[in-house]
Design a protein around this motif. Structure first.
Motif, mmCIF file in Angstrom:
data_model
loop_
_atom_site.group_PDB
_atom_site.id
_atom_site.type_symbol
_atom_site.label_atom_id
_atom_site.label_comp_id
_atom_site.label_asym_id
_atom_site.label_seq_id
_atom_site.Cartn_x
_atom_site.Cartn_y
_atom_site.Cartn_z
ATOM 1 N N ASP A 179 0.686 -1.266 -0.017
ATOM 2 C CA ASP A 179 0.026 -0.093 -0.048
ATOM 3 C C ASP A 179 0.869 1.305 0.093
ATOM 4 O O ASP A 179 0.665 2.349 -0.862
ATOM 5 C CB ASP A 179 -0.863 -0.012 1.238
ATOM 6 N N ALA A 180 1.779 1.362 0.800
ATOM 7 C CA ALA A 180 2.762 2.446 0.870
ATOM 8 C C ALA A 180 3.527 2.765 -0.388
ATOM 9 O O ALA A 180 3.624 3.988 -0.824
ATOM 10 C CB ALA A 180 3.825 2.248 2.201
ATOM 11 N N THR A 187 2.464 6.498 -5.854
ATOM 12 C CA THR A 187 2.318 6.904 -7.117
ATOM 13 C C THR A 187 1.715 8.340 -7.493
ATOM 14 O O THR A 187 0.554 8.469 -7.876
ATOM 15 C CB THR A 187 1.509 5.858 -8.078
ATOM 16 N N THR A 188 2.148 9.161 -6.857
ATOM 17 C CA THR A 188 1.843 10.656 -6.831
ATOM 18 C C THR A 188 2.132 11.240 -8.154
ATOM 19 O O THR A 188 3.111 11.081 -8.359
ATOM 20 C CB THR A 188 2.246 11.329 -5.771
ATOM 21 N N TYR A 225 8.689 8.793 -13.935
ATOM 22 C CA TYR A 225 9.040 9.807 -12.581
ATOM 23 C C TYR A 225 9.348 9.287 -11.475
ATOM 24 O O TYR A 225 9.767 10.151 -10.619
ATOM 25 C CB TYR A 225 7.521 10.517 -12.598
ATOM 26 N N SER A 226 9.076 7.956 -11.391
ATOM 27 C CA SER A 226 9.230 7.340 -10.018
ATOM 28 C C SER A 226 10.963 7.228 -9.411
ATOM 29 O O SER A 226 11.167 6.914 -8.322
ATOM 30 C CB SER A 226 8.300 6.354 -9.776
ATOM 31 N N THR A 227 11.510 7.142 -10.317
ATOM 32 C CA THR A 227 13.039 6.684 -9.767
ATOM 33 C C THR A 227 13.917 7.604 -9.705
ATOM 34 O O THR A 227 13.983 8.883 -10.501
ATOM 35 C CB THR A 227 13.482 5.519 -10.900
ATOM 36 N N ALA A 228 14.768 7.719 -8.483
ATOM 37 C CA ALA A 228 15.887 8.442 -8.409
ATOM 38 C C ALA A 228 16.820 8.628 -9.557
ATOM 39 O O ALA A 228 16.863 9.832 -9.994
ATOM 40 C CB ALA A 228 16.684 8.026 -7.344
ATOM 41 N N THR A 276 -1.057 14.802 -4.102
ATOM 42 C CA THR A 276 -1.912 13.817 -3.616
ATOM 43 C C THR A 276 -1.659 12.096 -3.755
ATOM 44 O O THR A 276 -0.975 11.954 -5.037
ATOM 45 C CB THR A 276 -3.293 13.897 -4.288
ATOM 46 N N GLU A 277 -1.763 11.714 -2.969
ATOM 47 C CA GLU A 277 -0.873 9.980 -3.052
ATOM 48 C C GLU A 277 -1.841 9.436 -3.931
ATOM 49 O O GLU A 277 -3.092 9.506 -4.193
ATOM 50 C CB GLU A 277 -1.284 9.301 -1.639
ATOM 51 N N ARG A 278 -1.101 8.513 -4.799
ATOM 52 C CA ARG A 278 -1.827 7.756 -5.870
ATOM 53 C C ARG A 278 -2.485 8.211 -7.016
ATOM 54 O O ARG A 278 -3.356 7.737 -7.747
ATOM 55 C CB ARG A 278 -3.047 6.821 -5.374
#
Ligand code: ADP
Ligand code: MG
Length: 589
Positions: free
Chosen positions: A325-326, A331-332, A363-366, A560-562
């Protein structure tokens, strides 16, 4: 017939009925033995779907000459010798049943050279009848050759399917093993053709290559890496973004302490982690590894060891659910989260603007972000292609600034990267939903007593369960009392669920409690309700928005999350990079 002791060979053949269903089961047992022997390279060779031949060669520790015959004896194993060993089992095998069972229904040859021994030894059996050992050339390690499976049990042989089908089963088994242990190289050959040859995968990039090889590149492109440790449990692996859901639960791999398992509690926990980002009836895709104290897992629950028993299934369930879930909460839209995979394909392969081009998935990866920043800078430095091009500043927000409201349904925005397109309704729905959820969780669940308490008949065991879990159930705003041995009275419901059918709700709660020892039915129903409220309360197409309103929505999405996907798991936005736009118009050619 008088009572008589069965002959040893018949006992083995009976045991084979449990362990050896088809060539794929032979392959599973042999590959597991090679892993238990510490092999770093395993070669698997098949002929005619494994029916004619299954040969597994490994470079593991090998078997000493004087133990060769024992390896083929029933209930003989080097992996445990006491009950307490059984309770801390670290190896994949321990029953000492596989080799004798397989030998009793095939022609088997075992060749092995142990550690520093000067020579190897071989042992041949036919239908379990042993021959004596003879010297044989073999490097350190073991080869097991299984020919003509079921040649002496025609009834079982008739159950075998076409070569292609049997091979398909074997391939699945081999792929599972490949996912289970990255440290071993694995080669698969069928009818002299190399099907795959996977090198050992020591670092994450190599591991992701292996996962992509087995689960497909698109899975990897949509996967987020996660890694979390708590209370002696560690969960790691890859979960697909909700936008990559499946119609079947066919891409779900769960490994518990290195063993592939298909466990109800664990499967449910992952699903629960995906709650409210997946469309009804869709299935998540994942490759997950859970490590925990072996003493807390009973693997001796099933001959094929696919099912396990967890000593404390609730704690494990919670841990897995929360971790998933976290990760998904990360996935903001436009945000970067540490818990995401390295760029895939690796930057070198895709060059330049790769990360930015892919927008949604990257977008999510460093490292993708570093990529992206580098790319912006390059764009800023290089002279603009035409005088008309105006670049948004490199520090513009990820979703950029609104330019227009298209057909009352989409926002077009300019970001540092290109053109961002947002589905207004989908995005607003997610934002409203997350806001509603937050307010419910902050102010707690409002309870509404029923005017007429509702008596429901249940089994005695179910009534006991309700009593045992009374506290948890009460926290959900559901007030229950026991009306009799086989009766439960519902006295209050969560106010938001005022019109729910108390009986149906209770039955769902009980089904969960029976199966996994906890329930999220009430939360789920609440969430469903909030989701539908959000849907109705959200901006509809054709309501025109001012630029300020649009920018406010973009900024809210970014926090916003997700918000990468709507409540049904569909994407809320995408990006067309400058490069893609250039390509569209064949610029620069
Ligand atoms: P189990 O794996 O449950 O112990 P098996 O019948 O599969 O039972 O194997 C019996 C024994 O033979 C193992 O305990 C192990 O000592 C030995 N053995 C089997 N395969 C190998 C191998 N590939 N390398 C080394 N030892 C092996
Ligand atoms: Mg074994």
């Amino acid at each position: 017939m008088p009572i008589q002791q069965l002959p040893a060979q018949l006992i083995d053949q009976i045991a084979a009925g449990e362990v050896v269903e088809r060539p794929a089961s032979v392959v599973k047992e042999l590959l597991e033995n090679s892993l238990d022997a510490g092999a770093s390279r395993i070669e698997l060779e098949l002929e005619q779907g494994g029916v004619k031949l299954c040969r597994v060669r490994d470079n593991g520790i090998g078997i000493p000459r004087d133990e060769l015959a024992l390896a083929l004896a029933r209930h003989a194993t080097s992996k445990i010798n006491s009950l307490s060993d059984l309770e801390h089992i670290g190896s994949l095998g321990f029953r000492g049943e596989a080799l004798p069972s397989i030998a009793s229904v095939s022609r088997l040859r075992l060749v092995s050279r142990h550690g520093e021994d000067q020579e190897g030894w071989s042992l041949t059996t036919e239908g379990g009848d042993q021959q004596t050992a003879s010297p044989a050339a073999h490097p350190t390690g073991t080869s097991v050759e299984v020919r003509d499976l079921f040649y002496n049990t025609p009834a079982r042989r008739r159950f075998l399917k076409a070569e292609r089908t049997e091979f398909g089963h074997i391939q699945k088994v081999a792929e599972k093993i490949a996912l289970s242990r990255f440290s071993a190289a694995l080669q698969l050959k069928h009818n002299d053709r190399v099907v795959f040859d996977l090198p050992a995968a020591a670092d994450r990039q190599k591991q992701e290559e292996r996962v992509a090889r087995v689960c497909g590149r698109t899975f990897m492109e949509h996967a987020m890496y996660l890694e979390h440790e708590r209370d002696g449990m560690r969960l790691s692996g890859w979960i697909a973004r909700p936008t990559f859901s499946r119609s079947q639960p066919d891409l779900q791999h769960f490994f518990l302490n290195g063993r592939a398992v298909r466990d109800k509690v664990l499967g449910h926990a992952v699903r629960a982690g995906y709650r409210d980002v997946l469309y009804q009836g869709r299935h998540p895709a994942y490759v997950l590894y859970l490590e925990m104290d072996p003493a807390l897992v009973d693997v001796n629950a099933h001959p094929s060891k696919l099912e396990v028993r967890l000593r404390d299934s609730r704690t494990v369930h919670d841990f897995v659910r929360r971790t998933v879930d976290a990760t998904l909460a990360g996935t903001t839209a436009g945000e970067t989260s540490g818990a995401a995979p390295a760029a895939w394909p690796p930057a070198a392969e895709s060059g330049g603007l790769s990360a930015a081009q892919r927008g949604l998935t990257f977008y999510s990866t460093a490292s993708a972000v570093r990529d992206q920043l580098g790319a912006y800078r390059k764009l800023m430095e290089s002279p603009p292609i035409g005088p008309e091009r105006e670049l948004a500043p490199a520090d513009s927000p990820p979703l950029g600034f609104a330019l227009a409201h298209l057909h009352g349904a989409f926002i077009l925005a300019q970001s540092g990267d290109g053109l961002v397109i947002v589905d207004v309704h989908a995005a607003h729905e997610r934002i409203t939903y997350e806001r509603l959820k937050r307010s419910v969780s902050e102010s707690g669940v409002q309870v509404q007593p029923l005017l007429i308490p509702h008596a429901i008949s249940v089994t005695a065991r179910q009534a006991d369960l309700c009593e045992q879990h009374a506290e948890t159930i009460a926290k959900l705003g559901l007030e229950l009392t026991r009306g009799g041995e086989r009766s439960i009275t519902v006295r209050a419901l969560p106010a938001l669920l005022g019109s729910a059918d108390p009986e149906a709700l209770l039955q769902d709660v009980l089904a969960d409690l029976e199966e996994i020892g906890k329930t999220d039915q009430v939360e789920r129903k609440l969430d469903e309700l909030l989701a539908s409220m959000a849907c109705h309360g959200s901006l509809r197409a054709n309501r025109s928005l001012t630029t300020d309103e649009m920018n406010a929505l973009l900024r809210e999405m970014e926090t916003t999350e997700r918000s990468d996907q709507c409540n049904h798991g569909r994407p809320t936005w995408t990006v067309l990079s400058l490069q893609e736009l250039d390509r569209l118009f064949s610029r620069g050619r």
